[in-house]
Motif scaffolding. Sequence first.
Motif, short mmCIF file in Angstrom:
data_model
loop_
_atom_site.label_atom_id
_atom_site.label_comp_id
_atom_site.label_asym_id
_atom_site.label_seq_id
_atom_site.Cartn_x
_atom_site.Cartn_y
_atom_site.Cartn_z
N ASP A 1 0.86 -1.18 0.00
CA ASP A 1 0.00 0.00 0.00
C ASP A 1 0.89 1.23 0.00
O ASP A 1 1.34 1.69 1.05
CB ASP A 1 -0.93 0.01 1.22
N LYS B 1 0.32 4.30 -0.24
CA LYS B 1 -0.19 5.44 0.52
C LYS B 1 0.05 5.26 2.01
O LYS B 1 0.06 6.22 2.76
CB LYS B 1 -1.67 5.65 0.23
N ASP B 2 0.21 4.02 2.44
CA ASP B 2 0.44 3.74 3.86
C ASP B 2 1.37 2.55 4.01
O ASP B 2 0.93 1.44 4.34
CB ASP B 2 -0.89 3.48 4.56
#
Length: 144
Positions: free
Chosen positions: A9, A11-12
Amino acid sequence: RPYVLCPADPKDPGKPQFEEFRDWIVRIGARPIVLDADEHDRLVAFTSHVPQLISTALASILADVEGAGAVAGPGVLGLTRLAVSPFSIWRDVFRTNEKHVEEALSRLIAKLKDIQECVTSDTLSIEFERAAAAAKDLREKQSS
């Protein structure tokens, strides 16, 4: 140089190990870039895979141009540097990124056709100006 990280992920990325690894990359002098895998594949099709194919195509053409080697200068030597890469390294790269390589090649072929049409006109200067600005921008991004 850029060092692309493709966490599950982007974004994270989260995990402390990721941050520790990212810090290690900075310490060795690389520039970490976090991307999802598909975006990485799309970008390297343009910045790695197509340059390999351009170099291969040019060297292949020159193989059939009698006398070209006698007048070849540093420009053609630089452009054909990648052509010495063995196909065994590239075979799987092209197979696993086929969709993005096809897109990048299509755009290159279209641009070459555009340039072919304006080679004898004043509009070729526009392509040179655009290309020079893009090349300068690439170099600035690599040095920062």
